[in-house]
Design a protein around this motif. Sequence first.
Motif, PDB file in Angstrom:
ATOM      1  N   ALA A  75      -9.034 -25.469 -62.434  1.00  0.00           N
ATOM      2  CA  ALA A  75     -10.341 -24.979 -61.995  1.00  0.00           C
ATOM      3  C   ALA A  75     -11.249 -24.841 -63.209  1.00  0.00           C
ATOM      4  CB  ALA A  75     -10.194 -23.645 -61.284  1.00  0.00           C
ATOM      5  N   LEU A  76     -12.409 -25.487 -63.138  1.00  0.00           N
ATOM      6  CA  LEU A  76     -13.381 -25.410 -64.224  1.00  0.00           C
ATOM      7  C   LEU A  76     -14.408 -24.322 -63.975  1.00  0.00           C
ATOM      8  CD1 LEU A  76     -14.184 -29.187 -64.883  1.00  0.00           C
ATOM      9  CD2 LEU A  76     -12.910 -27.631 -66.363  1.00  0.00           C
ATOM     10  N   ALA A  77     -14.934 -24.294 -62.745  1.00  0.00           N
ATOM     11  CA  ALA A  77     -16.031 -23.377 -62.450  1.00  0.00           C
ATOM     12  C   ALA A  77     -16.211 -23.219 -60.959  1.00  0.00           C
ATOM     13  CB  ALA A  77     -17.318 -23.933 -63.064  1.00  0.00           C
ATOM     14  N   LYS A  78     -17.035 -22.293 -60.603  1.00  0.00           N
ATOM     15  CA  LYS A  78     -17.511 -22.140 -59.232  1.00  0.00           C
ATOM     16  C   LYS A  78     -18.758 -23.018 -59.107  1.00  0.00           C
ATOM     17  CE  LYS A  78     -14.625 -18.992 -57.836  1.00  0.00           C
ATOM     18  NZ  LYS A  78     -13.601 -19.365 -56.866  1.00  0.00           N
ATOM     19  N   THR A  79     -19.017 -23.516 -57.925  1.00  0.00           N
ATOM     20  CA  THR A  79     -20.196 -24.356 -57.731  1.00  0.00           C
ATOM     21  C   THR A  79     -21.474 -23.602 -58.108  1.00  0.00           C
ATOM     22  OG1 THR A  79     -20.238 -23.752 -55.381  1.00  0.00           O
ATOM     23  CG2 THR A  79     -19.151 -25.838 -55.970  1.00  0.00           C
ATOM     24  N   SER A  80     -21.481 -22.298 -57.905  1.00  0.00           N
ATOM     25  CA  SER A  80     -22.662 -21.488 -58.234  1.00  0.00           C
ATOM     26  C   SER A  80     -22.899 -21.382 -59.743  1.00  0.00           C
ATOM     27  CB  SER A  80     -22.531 -20.090 -57.627  1.00  0.00           C
ATOM     28  OG  SER A  80     -21.373 -19.450 -58.128  1.00  0.00           O
ATOM     29  N   ASP A  81     -21.890 -21.743 -60.553  1.00  0.00           N
ATOM     30  CA  ASP A  81     -22.034 -21.711 -62.015  1.00  0.00           C
ATOM     31  C   ASP A  81     -22.822 -22.905 -62.548  1.00  0.00           C
ATOM     32  OD1 ASP A  81     -20.458 -19.410 -62.091  1.00  0.00           O
ATOM     33  OD2 ASP A  81     -18.614 -20.530 -62.516  1.00  0.00           O
ATOM     34  N   ILE A  82     -22.982 -23.951 -61.731  1.00  0.00           N
ATOM     35  CA  ILE A  82     -23.650 -25.180 -62.165  1.00  0.00           C
ATOM     36  C   ILE A  82     -25.039 -25.219 -61.534  1.00  0.00           C
ATOM     37  CG2 ILE A  82     -23.481 -27.692 -62.342  1.00  0.00           C
ATOM     38  CD1 ILE A  82     -21.064 -26.121 -63.583  1.00  0.00           C
ATOM     39  N   PRO A  83     -26.089 -25.080 -62.326  1.00  0.00           N
ATOM     40  CA  PRO A  83     -27.439 -25.031 -61.752  1.00  0.00           C
ATOM     41  C   PRO A  83     -27.884 -26.383 -61.181  1.00  0.00           C
ATOM     42  CG  PRO A  83     -27.552 -25.055 -64.150  1.00  0.00           C
ATOM     43  CD  PRO A  83     -26.098 -24.943 -63.783  1.00  0.00           C
ATOM     44  N   VAL A  84     -28.616 -26.348 -60.103  1.00  0.00           N
ATOM     45  CA  VAL A  84     -29.189 -27.561 -59.526  1.00  0.00           C
ATOM     46  C   VAL A  84     -30.173 -28.138 -60.547  1.00  0.00           C
ATOM     47  CG1 VAL A  84     -30.604 -28.512 -57.661  1.00  0.00           C
ATOM     48  CG2 VAL A  84     -28.926 -26.710 -57.164  1.00  0.00           C
ATOM     49  N   GLY A  85     -30.053 -29.430 -60.813  1.00  0.00           N
ATOM     50  CA  GLY A  85     -30.904 -30.072 -61.814  1.00  0.00           C
ATOM     51  C   GLY A  85     -30.432 -29.854 -63.236  1.00  0.00           C
ATOM     52  N   GLY A  86     -29.250 -29.275 -63.386  1.00  0.00           N
ATOM     53  CA  GLY A  86     -28.721 -28.975 -64.714  1.00  0.00           C
ATOM     54  C   GLY A  86     -27.227 -29.220 -64.772  1.00  0.00           C
ATOM     55  N   GLY A  87     -26.555 -28.469 -65.609  1.00  0.00           N
ATOM     56  CA  GLY A  87     -25.126 -28.629 -65.746  1.00  0.00           C
ATOM     57  C   GLY A  87     -24.548 -27.639 -66.732  1.00  0.00           C
ATOM     58  N   LYS A  88     -23.265 -27.823 -67.008  1.00  0.00           N
ATOM     59  CA  LYS A  88     -22.553 -26.925 -67.918  1.00  0.00           C
ATOM     60  C   LYS A  88     -21.515 -27.734 -68.683  1.00  0.00           C
ATOM     61  CE  LYS A  88     -19.958 -22.612 -68.057  1.00  0.00           C
ATOM     62  NZ  LYS A  88     -19.477 -21.461 -67.309  1.00  0.00           N
ATOM     63  N   VAL A  89     -21.407 -27.457 -69.982  1.00  0.00           N
ATOM     64  CA  VAL A  89     -20.435 -28.119 -70.847  1.00  0.00           C
ATOM     65  C   VAL A  89     -19.186 -27.248 -70.945  1.00  0.00           C
ATOM     66  CG1 VAL A  89     -19.977 -28.980 -73.178  1.00  0.00           C
ATOM     67  CG2 VAL A  89     -22.270 -29.214 -72.198  1.00  0.00           C
ATOM     68  N   PHE A  90     -18.030 -27.865 -70.741  1.00  0.00           N
ATOM     69  CA  PHE A  90     -16.740 -27.190 -70.889  1.00  0.00           C
ATOM     70  C   PHE A  90     -16.094 -27.792 -72.131  1.00  0.00           C
ATOM     71  CE2 PHE A  90     -18.004 -27.033 -66.520  1.00  0.00           C
ATOM     72  CZ  PHE A  90     -17.788 -25.703 -66.190  1.00  0.00           C
ATOM     73  N   GLU A  91     -16.391 -27.175 -73.279  1.00  0.00           N
ATOM     74  CA  GLU A  91     -16.000 -27.738 -74.577  1.00  0.00           C
ATOM     75  C   GLU A  91     -14.498 -27.913 -74.715  1.00  0.00           C
ATOM     76  OE1 GLU A  91     -16.733 -26.926 -79.297  1.00  0.00           O
ATOM     77  OE2 GLU A  91     -18.135 -26.055 -77.872  1.00  0.00           O
ATOM     78  N   GLU A  92     -13.723 -26.914 -74.288  1.00  0.00           N
ATOM     79  CA  GLU A  92     -12.263 -26.985 -74.433  1.00  0.00           C
ATOM     80  C   GLU A  92     -11.683 -28.178 -73.664  1.00  0.00           C
ATOM     81  OE1 GLU A  92      -8.475 -24.354 -73.073  1.00  0.00           O
ATOM     82  OE2 GLU A  92     -10.090 -23.262 -74.078  1.00  0.00           O
ATOM     83  N   GLN A  93     -12.218 -28.448 -72.497  1.00  0.00           N
ATOM     84  CA  GLN A  93     -11.728 -29.550 -71.668  1.00  0.00           C
ATOM     85  C   GLN A  93     -12.443 -30.871 -71.976  1.00  0.00           C
ATOM     86  OE1 GLN A  93     -12.777 -26.569 -70.488  1.00  0.00           O
ATOM     87  NE2 GLN A  93     -10.957 -25.674 -69.580  1.00  0.00           N
ATOM     88  N   GLU A  94     -13.467 -30.803 -72.831  1.00  0.00           N
ATOM     89  CA  GLU A  94     -14.264 -31.976 -73.203  1.00  0.00           C
ATOM     90  C   GLU A  94     -14.893 -32.647 -71.983  1.00  0.00           C
ATOM     91  OE1 GLU A  94     -11.739 -34.450 -75.629  1.00  0.00           O
ATOM     92  OE2 GLU A  94     -11.851 -33.064 -77.299  1.00  0.00           O
ATOM     93  N   VAL A  95     -15.445 -31.806 -71.105  1.00  0.00           N
ATOM     94  CA  VAL A  95     -16.056 -32.269 -69.857  1.00  0.00           C
ATOM     95  C   VAL A  95     -17.402 -31.572 -69.680  1.00  0.00           C
ATOM     96  CG1 VAL A  95     -15.826 -32.215 -67.326  1.00  0.00           C
ATOM     97  CG2 VAL A  95     -13.838 -32.674 -68.737  1.00  0.00           C
TER      98      VAL A  95
END
Length: 162
Positions: free
Chosen positions: A70-90
């Motif tokens: 599990a990386l995140a909840k859908t609510s953690d990723i903003p519409v029109g944006g995103g989020k970097v998961f550095e440890e997973q390189e994703v």
Amino acid sequence: MHAGRRTVLTAGAAGAAGLVTACGSSGDGGGGAASAPKTSRGATPSTGAGAASAGAGAASAESSAPAGEALAKTSDIPVGGGKVFEEQEVVVTQPKEGEFKGFSAICTHKGCTVVAVSDGTINCPCHGSRYRITDAAVVAGPAPQPLAAERITVTGDTIRLG
């Protein structure tokens, strides 16, 4: 004669290693926020994009995260944006509501880790490369190729790698 040739080859290899190390140093204009270049991924990025697998699964197989993590909840990723998961390189983006995309967070230019998603692009601090959040296509160089696609799955409100 062989000793001379071996000495030259050894010196050449050491010099090349020094050049490779120098290419991603923090002196490249990225400031202190730039991550050191990664070598585990990004060397042969896929030209595909989106939530599909990156080529023959090479990028997914090399991920440091176990499949299904599990990386995140859908609510953690903003519409029109995103989020970097550095440890997973994703990096996970949400170009439009309910549409999630996964990409490698390793810049295709020199292997730095992208650090931010803003104004519709995924941004690398090392040399200013920017990628579109919809398909990871290069918007601003010097990156030569799009970010590799990463397989993500969305189940309910959870985004998982793989």
